[in-house]
Design a protein around this motif. Structure first.
Motif, short mmCIF file in Angstrom:
data_model
loop_
_atom_site.label_atom_id
_atom_site.label_comp_id
_atom_site.label_asym_id
_atom_site.label_seq_id
_atom_site.Cartn_x
_atom_site.Cartn_y
_atom_site.Cartn_z
N VAL A 175 0.86 -1.19 0.00
CA VAL A 175 0.00 0.00 0.00
C VAL A 175 0.89 1.24 0.00
O VAL A 175 1.78 1.37 0.84
N LEU A 176 0.63 2.12 -0.95
CA LEU A 176 1.35 3.39 -1.05
C LEU A 176 0.33 4.50 -0.80
O LEU A 176 -0.64 4.65 -1.54
N VAL A 177 0.53 5.26 0.27
CA VAL A 177 -0.36 6.38 0.59
C VAL A 177 0.14 7.61 -0.16
O VAL A 177 1.27 8.05 0.04
N LEU A 178 -0.71 8.14 -1.02
CA LEU A 178 -0.34 9.31 -1.80
C LEU A 178 -0.38 10.55 -0.93
O LEU A 178 -1.20 10.65 -0.01
N PRO A 179 0.49 11.51 -1.21
CA PRO A 179 0.51 12.74 -0.39
C PRO A 179 -0.74 13.58 -0.60
O PRO A 179 -1.45 13.42 -1.60
N ALA A 180 -1.01 14.49 0.33
CA ALA A 180 -2.19 15.35 0.24
C ALA A 180 -2.14 16.26 -0.97
O ALA A 180 -3.17 16.58 -1.56
N GLU A 181 -0.95 16.66 -1.36
CA GLU A 181 -0.78 17.54 -2.51
C GLU A 181 0.29 16.94 -3.42
O GLU A 181 1.36 16.56 -2.96
N VAL A 182 -0.01 16.87 -4.71
CA VAL A 182 0.93 16.31 -5.67
C VAL A 182 1.95 17.38 -6.05
O VAL A 182 1.59 18.44 -6.55
N VAL A 183 3.21 17.08 -5.79
CA VAL A 183 4.31 17.98 -6.12
C VAL A 183 5.12 17.32 -7.23
O VAL A 183 5.49 16.16 -7.12
N ARG A 184 5.36 18.08 -8.29
CA ARG A 184 6.04 17.53 -9.46
C ARG A 184 7.35 16.83 -9.13
O ARG A 184 7.67 15.79 -9.67
N GLY A 185 8.11 17.38 -8.20
CA GLY A 185 9.40 16.81 -7.84
C GLY A 185 9.31 15.45 -7.16
O GLY A 185 10.26 14.68 -7.16
N GLU A 186 8.15 15.13 -6.57
CA GLU A 186 7.97 13.86 -5.88
C GLU A 186 7.51 12.74 -6.79
O GLU A 186 7.51 11.58 -6.38
N VAL A 187 7.12 13.05 -8.01
CA VAL A 187 6.57 12.04 -8.91
C VAL A 187 7.59 10.94 -9.19
O VAL A 187 7.27 9.75 -9.13
N ILE A 188 8.83 11.32 -9.45
CA ILE A 188 9.87 10.33 -9.74
C ILE A 188 10.11 9.43 -8.53
O ILE A 188 10.26 8.22 -8.67
N LEU A 189 10.11 10.03 -7.34
CA LEU A 189 10.31 9.24 -6.12
C LEU A 189 9.16 8.27 -5.88
O LEU A 189 9.37 7.12 -5.47
N LEU A 190 7.93 8.71 -6.14
CA LEU A 190 6.78 7.84 -5.97
C LEU A 190 6.79 6.70 -6.99
O LEU A 190 6.44 5.56 -6.66
N CYS A 191 7.20 6.99 -8.21
CA CYS A 191 7.31 5.94 -9.23
C CYS A 191 8.35 4.90 -8.82
O CYS A 191 8.13 3.69 -8.95
N GLU A 192 9.47 5.36 -8.31
CA GLU A 192 10.52 4.44 -7.85
C GLU A 192 10.01 3.61 -6.67
O GLU A 192 10.30 2.43 -6.55
N ASP A 193 9.21 4.24 -5.81
CA ASP A 193 8.62 3.54 -4.67
C ASP A 193 7.71 2.42 -5.14
O ASP A 193 7.73 1.30 -4.59
N VAL A 194 6.90 2.67 -6.17
CA VAL A 194 6.02 1.64 -6.72
C VAL A 194 6.84 0.47 -7.26
O VAL A 194 6.55 -0.70 -7.01
N ARG A 195 7.90 0.80 -8.00
CA ARG A 195 8.74 -0.25 -8.58
C ARG A 195 9.37 -1.11 -7.49
O ARG A 195 9.37 -2.34 -7.56
N LEU A 196 9.87 -0.48 -6.44
CA LEU A 196 10.49 -1.21 -5.34
C LEU A 196 9.48 -2.06 -4.58
O LEU A 196 9.77 -3.19 -4.18
N ARG A 197 8.28 -1.54 -4.38
CA ARG A 197 7.24 -2.30 -3.66
C ARG A 197 6.80 -3.52 -4.46
O ARG A 197 6.55 -4.58 -3.90
#
Length: 128
Positions: free
Chosen positions: A19-41
């Motif tokens: 389960v990946l909890v998305l942040p309250a506000e989408v920040v462009r700089g975090e998109v790459i980190l969230l994508c990497e998080d999905v891949r690792l999970r």
């Protein structure tokens, strides 16, 4: 007695997705980190899917839809998929509006009704 210390990743049931909890506000700089998080999970669990909890999004807009599209693309490249949990109604409508093929948790898929069997023949022919 004490048991020996285990090393490595903890044992995870393959049927339970990460389960990946998305942040309250989408920040462009975090998109790459969230994508990497999905891949690792996906790699860590082996379940083939990651549940993205979107319940915390305060102002879902096209940035959130873009994030979900990128997360889905990352998951597919890694051999998996994402499932969206608890999206706000506005986000759900935006997903439908842009035609993004995402699965929403506990949402029944809309399927076409089963087709009828059509038999070929002449209705006036008594041998048929």
């Amino acid at each position: 007695m004490s048991s020996p210390e285990e090393r490595g990743l903890p044992c995870v049931d393959a049927n339970s997705p990460a389960v990946l909890v998305l942040p309250a506000e989408v920040v462009r700089g975090e998109v790459i980190l969230l994508c990497e998080d999905v891949r690792l999970r996906l790699a860590a669990t082996g379940s083939g899917r990651v549940v993205c909890d979107a319940g915390a999004l305060v102002a879902p807009g096209l940035a959130a839809v873009d994030l979900l599209a990128r997360l889905q693309l990352t998951a597919r490249r890694a051999g998996g998929r994402i499932v969206v949990r608890d999206p706000p109604p506005a986000l759900r409508e935006l997903i439908r509006l842009v035609g993004l093929p995402l699965q929403v948790e506990r949402e029944v898929e809309q399927r076409e009704p089963p087709g009828r069997v059509e038999e070929v023949g002449d209705l006036h022919d008594p041998t048929v």
